[in-house]
Motif scaffolding. Structure first.
Motif, PDB file in Angstrom:
ATOM      1  N   TRP A 153      32.788  40.172  36.330  1.00  0.00           N
ATOM      2  CA  TRP A 153      34.157  39.863  36.749  1.00  0.00           C
ATOM      3  C   TRP A 153      34.857  38.951  35.757  1.00  0.00           C
ATOM      4  N   ALA A 154      34.133  37.979  35.208  1.00  0.00           N
ATOM      5  CA  ALA A 154      34.757  37.042  34.270  1.00  0.00           C
ATOM      6  C   ALA A 154      35.104  37.739  32.957  1.00  0.00           C
ATOM      7  N   GLU A 155      34.216  38.583  32.496  1.00  0.00           N
ATOM      8  CA  GLU A 155      34.487  39.324  31.252  1.00  0.00           C
ATOM      9  C   GLU A 155      35.688  40.244  31.425  1.00  0.00           C
ATOM     10  N   GLN A 156      35.782  40.881  32.600  1.00  0.00           N
ATOM     11  CA  GLN A 156      36.950  41.730  32.868  1.00  0.00           C
ATOM     12  C   GLN A 156      38.243  40.918  32.785  1.00  0.00           C
ATOM     13  N   LEU A 157      38.247  39.766  33.431  1.00  0.00           N
ATOM     14  CA  LEU A 157      39.456  38.948  33.451  1.00  0.00           C
ATOM     15  C   LEU A 157      39.828  38.450  32.067  1.00  0.00           C
TER      16      LEU A 157
ATOM     17  N   LEU B 222      34.650  29.559  34.719  1.00  0.00           N
ATOM     18  CA  LEU B 222      36.091  29.335  34.653  1.00  0.00           C
ATOM     19  C   LEU B 222      36.555  28.656  33.365  1.00  0.00           C
ATOM     20  N   PRO B 223      35.836  27.650  32.822  1.00  0.00           N
ATOM     21  CA  PRO B 223      36.314  27.070  31.562  1.00  0.00           C
ATOM     22  C   PRO B 223      36.433  28.099  30.439  1.00  0.00           C
ATOM     23  N   ASP B 224      35.550  29.075  30.411  1.00  0.00           N
ATOM     24  CA  ASP B 224      35.629  30.112  29.376  1.00  0.00           C
ATOM     25  C   ASP B 224      36.823  31.029  29.568  1.00  0.00           C
ATOM     26  N   LEU B 225      37.388  31.050  30.774  1.00  0.00           N
ATOM     27  CA  LEU B 225      38.552  31.890  31.030  1.00  0.00           C
ATOM     28  C   LEU B 225      39.867  31.193  30.700  1.00  0.00           C
TER      29      LEU B 225
ATOM     30  N   GLY C   6      43.063  34.786  28.364  1.00  0.00           N
ATOM     31  CA  GLY C   6      42.947  33.354  28.653  1.00  0.00           C
ATOM     32  C   GLY C   6      44.066  32.883  29.557  1.00  0.00           C
ATOM     33  N   PHE C   7      43.745  31.972  30.485  1.00  0.00           N
ATOM     34  CA  PHE C   7      44.710  31.519  31.482  1.00  0.00           C
ATOM     35  C   PHE C   7      45.216  30.112  31.177  1.00  0.00           C
ATOM     36  N   ASP C   8      46.494  29.926  31.462  1.00  0.00           N
ATOM     37  CA  ASP C   8      47.076  28.584  31.365  1.00  0.00           C
ATOM     38  C   ASP C   8      46.653  27.729  32.555  1.00  0.00           C
ATOM     39  N   LEU C   9      46.461  28.380  33.705  1.00  0.00           N
ATOM     40  CA  LEU C   9      46.142  27.651  34.932  1.00  0.00           C
ATOM     41  C   LEU C   9      45.241  28.498  35.815  1.00  0.00           C
ATOM     42  N   ILE C  10      44.203  27.871  36.360  1.00  0.00           N
ATOM     43  CA  ILE C  10      43.327  28.515  37.336  1.00  0.00           C
ATOM     44  C   ILE C  10      43.335  27.669  38.603  1.00  0.00           C
ATOM     45  N   ILE C  11      43.561  28.316  39.747  1.00  0.00           N
ATOM     46  CA  ILE C  11      43.525  27.647  41.047  1.00  0.00           C
ATOM     47  C   ILE C  11      42.273  28.110  41.767  1.00  0.00           C
ATOM     48  N   ASP C  12      41.405  27.160  42.109  1.00  0.00           N
ATOM     49  CA  ASP C  12      40.110  27.523  42.699  1.00  0.00           C
ATOM     50  C   ASP C  12      39.799  26.636  43.900  1.00  0.00           C
ATOM     51  N   SER C  13      39.353  27.259  44.989  1.00  0.00           N
ATOM     52  CA  SER C  13      38.959  26.498  46.175  1.00  0.00           C
ATOM     53  C   SER C  13      37.537  26.828  46.598  1.00  0.00           C
ATOM     54  N   ALA C  14      36.764  27.441  45.707  1.00  0.00           N
ATOM     55  CA  ALA C  14      35.420  27.873  46.065  1.00  0.00           C
ATOM     56  C   ALA C  14      34.327  27.043  45.410  1.00  0.00           C
TER      57      ALA C  14
END
Length: 331
Positions: free
Chosen positions: A214-218, A240-243, A224-232
């Motif tokens: 899933w991470a490789e797909q994303l 997530l840091p690699d994304l 690469g993301f400017d912002l990740i929102i995570d509640s898990a």
């Protein structure tokens, strides 16, 4: 009045007659038209939440009509349609809550009842474009995700934003808020059906986090993301840091999958990443969140509506995380 009462962690929720709250000066009585569940309600029912007391009426989210006021200066609220800010006693610093901060539904009796009392200062007019069920879906999730996205996450138009766990109440509303702000929103969820629904709400791409890659797909889809929102949190958080794009932010406000695993700190400081914690929000955040929802005419996703007497069934559905959006109860 009738209410849903948790008498102990090893006992089922009970729908029973209880005393109607007695008001003090500065408080109002709200006849609840609709209430919504949050993950904290589930954790409380199984005894896995801090400082639990029994018996307790659960429920942080509620929308209804004011019927009484404890002070003459608050009588103008009587007859008004309102929603309640469930975060009390934030304090004077916008950066963090005070030691007196508490959330409606524990330690104070909450909204899973025919009536609830609340400080008049916690009331806000119900957005006129929303049904009672939709209005009840806003308070806790709206406050938490608005602060996560815009106050802590600094999201702006055209930012690439990843929402993990779209389908939860917070995940779904975070997606809607980010889309309304003009962000390029990606999402993960646990099923292809939920991913399709996330796309219907404006997500560009969705990926099933149960897939091994899933991470490789994303990363391949986003760059690469400017912002990740995570509640898990949990084991998947390590990816997530690699994304993140250089200078990216990861904002966290929950831990449904566990704790933060071991991370490579060198990647974090070399790429100027930020991991930021947040929880609920200030009165200013709540007002700003409502202004945003009114301006963009956002309609929160409601998965299913239960009768108040069927609260145990509603909590069971939350336990299995089968919902997409908020689970709502009506009195």
């Amino acid at each position: 009045m009738k209410a849903i009462v948790l008498e102990a962690a090893d006992k089922p929720l009970v729908f029973k007659e209880v005393e109607t709250p007695v008001l003090k000066p500065g408080e109002v009585l709200v006849k609840i038209k609709a209430a919504a569940l949050n993950r904290r309600d589930y954790w409380i029912t199984i005894g896995k939440y801090a400082n639990i007391k029994y018996p307790i009426i659960l429920g942080s989210d509620g929308a209804g009509i004011v019927t009484e006021a404890g002070s003459d200066e608050d009588k103008h609220w009587i007859g008004k349609e309102v929603i309640i800010n469930p975060g009390y006693g934030w304090g004077n610093d916008e950066n963090f809550q005070s030691n007196e901060f508490k959330i409606l539904g524990l330690p104070d009796n909450g909204t899973l009842a025919e009536y609830v009392k609340a400080p008049a200062e916690q009331l806000h007019p119900k957005p006129s474009h929303l049904s009672w069920e939709q209005a009840a879906a806003i308070p806790l999730a709206g406050l938490t995700t608005y602060r996560a996205l815009f106050v802590k996450g600094k999201a702006v138009k055209n930012d690439k934003v990843l929402i993990t766990g779209a389908g939860s109440g917070t995940g779904t509303l975070a997606l809607q808020l980010a889309v309304a702000a003009g962000c390029k929103v990606f999402a993960t969820s646990s099923s292809d059906e939920k991913i399709e629904r996330a796309k219907q709400l404006g997500a560009i791409v969705g990926v099933n986090y149960k897939s091994e890659d899933w991470a490789e797909q994303l990363h391949g889809l986003s760059g690469g993301f400017d912002l990740i929102i995570d509640s898990a949190l949990g084991d998947g958080f390590a990816k997530l840091p690699d994304l993140c794009a250089p200078g990216g932010r990861i904002v966290i406000f929950g831990g449904t999958a566990g704790n933060i695993p071991a991370l490579n700190g060198r990647k974090i400081f070399w790429r100027q990443l930020q991991i930021i914690g947040t929880m609920m929000g200030s009165p200013r955040d709540f007002s700003d969140m409502l202004d945003f929802i009114n301006t963009h005419q956002i309609m929160p996703a409601v998965d299913e509506v239960f009768a108040l007497a069927d609260a145990a069934k509603a909590v069971s559905k939350m336990e299995h995380s089968s919902q997409f959006g908020k689970i709502v109860l009506i009195a």
